[in-house]
Design a protein around this motif. Structure first.
Motif, short mmCIF file in Angstrom:
data_model
loop_
_atom_site.label_atom_id
_atom_site.label_comp_id
_atom_site.label_asym_id
_atom_site.label_seq_id
_atom_site.Cartn_x
_atom_site.Cartn_y
_atom_site.Cartn_z
N LEU A 187 0.86 -1.18 0.00
CA LEU A 187 0.00 0.00 0.00
C LEU A 187 0.90 1.23 0.00
O LEU A 187 1.79 1.35 0.84
CB LEU A 187 -0.90 0.02 1.24
N SER A 188 0.68 2.11 -0.94
CA SER A 188 1.44 3.36 -1.00
C SER A 188 0.97 4.31 0.10
O SER A 188 -0.07 4.08 0.74
CB SER A 188 1.23 4.01 -2.37
N ALA A 189 1.70 5.39 0.28
CA ALA A 189 1.29 6.41 1.25
C ALA A 189 -0.08 6.98 0.86
O ALA A 189 -0.92 7.24 1.73
CB ALA A 189 2.34 7.51 1.33
N ASP A 190 -0.32 7.17 -0.44
CA ASP A 190 -1.63 7.67 -0.88
C ASP A 190 -2.75 6.68 -0.57
O ASP A 190 -3.83 7.06 -0.14
CB ASP A 190 -1.61 7.99 -2.38
N ALA A 191 -2.48 5.39 -0.81
CA ALA A 191 -3.49 4.37 -0.50
C ALA A 191 -3.75 4.32 1.00
O ALA A 191 -4.89 4.15 1.45
CB ALA A 191 -3.03 3.00 -1.00
N PHE A 192 -2.69 4.50 1.80
CA PHE A 192 -2.83 4.51 3.25
C PHE A 192 -3.74 5.65 3.70
O PHE A 192 -4.54 5.48 4.62
CB PHE A 192 -1.45 4.64 3.89
N LYS A 193 -3.64 6.79 3.04
CA LYS A 193 -4.50 7.94 3.37
C LYS A 193 -5.97 7.63 3.09
O LYS A 193 -6.86 8.19 3.73
CB LYS A 193 -4.06 9.18 2.59
N LYS A 194 -6.22 6.75 2.15
CA LYS A 194 -7.59 6.32 1.84
C LYS A 194 -8.04 5.22 2.80
O LYS A 194 -9.22 5.11 3.11
CB LYS A 194 -7.67 5.80 0.41
N LEU A 195 -7.07 4.40 3.24
CA LEU A 195 -7.38 3.24 4.07
C LEU A 195 -7.85 3.61 5.48
O LEU A 195 -8.85 3.08 5.96
CB LEU A 195 -6.15 2.34 4.17
N LEU A 196 -7.14 4.49 6.15
CA LEU A 196 -7.46 4.77 7.55
C LEU A 196 -8.90 5.22 7.76
O LEU A 196 -9.56 4.72 8.67
CB LEU A 196 -6.47 5.76 8.16
N PRO A 197 -9.42 6.13 6.94
CA PRO A 197 -10.85 6.47 7.13
C PRO A 197 -11.78 5.28 6.92
O PRO A 197 -12.82 5.18 7.59
CB PRO A 197 -11.09 7.56 6.08
N LEU A 198 -11.41 4.36 6.04
CA LEU A 198 -12.24 3.17 5.83
C LEU A 198 -12.25 2.28 7.06
O LEU A 198 -13.19 1.52 7.28
CB LEU A 198 -11.73 2.37 4.62
N LEU A 199 -11.17 2.36 7.85
CA LEU A 199 -11.08 1.55 9.06
C LEU A 199 -11.62 2.30 10.28
O LEU A 199 -11.41 1.89 11.42
CB LEU A 199 -9.63 1.12 9.30
N GLY A 200 -12.33 3.39 10.02
CA GLY A 200 -13.00 4.11 11.08
C GLY A 200 -12.18 5.17 11.78
O GLY A 200 -12.62 5.75 12.77
N ASP A 201 -10.96 5.43 11.30
CA ASP A 201 -10.11 6.46 11.90
C ASP A 201 -10.34 7.79 11.21
O ASP A 201 -10.18 7.91 10.00
CB ASP A 201 -8.63 6.09 11.76
N ASN A 202 -10.72 8.78 11.98
CA ASN A 202 -10.95 10.13 11.44
C ASN A 202 -9.79 11.03 11.83
O ASN A 202 -9.93 11.93 12.64
CB ASN A 202 -12.28 10.70 11.94
N MET A 203 -8.62 10.76 11.26
CA MET A 203 -7.42 11.54 11.55
C MET A 203 -7.25 12.61 10.49
O MET A 203 -7.66 12.43 9.35
CB MET A 203 -6.18 10.65 11.50
N ASP A 204 -6.58 13.71 10.87
CA ASP A 204 -6.24 14.70 9.85
C ASP A 204 -5.01 14.20 9.08
O ASP A 204 -4.37 13.22 9.48
CB ASP A 204 -6.01 16.08 10.46
N ILE A 205 -4.71 14.84 7.98
CA ILE A 205 -3.64 14.40 7.09
C ILE A 205 -2.29 14.31 7.81
O ILE A 205 -1.54 13.35 7.62
CB ILE A 205 -3.54 15.31 5.84
N GLY A 206 -2.00 15.27 8.67
CA GLY A 206 -0.74 15.23 9.41
C GLY A 206 -0.63 14.01 10.30
O GLY A 206 0.42 13.36 10.37
#
Length: 105
Positions: free
Chosen positions: A57-76
């Motif tokens: 998983l690339s860094a960009d894919a990871f940015k898409k993944l976390l919200p799918l796993l229920g994490d509402n983190m900001d980009i930083g």
């Protein structure tokens, strides 16, 4: 679990009910290497730019993944989490690093 189900169903990535069930089972029920590898490949394919599995998983894919796993983190915070779980510093999240991530959920 409900956050994951809602996020995946509402996403633009076209997860069907069986795929959502696979994710919930791999993270919360069976926790088996086989089921976790299945969802790693699923996310690899669905979230990659090409739509084909790359084996990571690339860094960009990871940015898409976390919200799918229920994490509402900001980009930083997502970038910091990626740096934390990318144990080898390759800039790619391989399967063993993915497993470490989902064990934290």
């Amino acid at each position: 679990i409900g956050r994951i189900i809602k996020a995946m169903q509402a996403s633009e990535y076209g997860f069907d009910k069986g795929e959502v069930d696979d994710v919930v089972r791999a993270i919360y029920v069976s926790k088996s290497d086989e089921d976790q590898h299945l969802i790693f490949t699923l996310f690899d394919q669905k979230l990659s730019e090409s739509g084909a599995p790359q084996g990571y998983l690339s860094a960009d894919a990871f940015k898409k993944l976390l919200p799918l796993l229920g994490d509402n983190m900001d980009i930083g915070a997502i970038d910091a989490k990626f740096a934390e779980v990318d144990a080898d510093g390759s800039g790619k999240l391989e399967f063993d690093e993915f497993q470490a991530l989902i064990k934290e959920l």
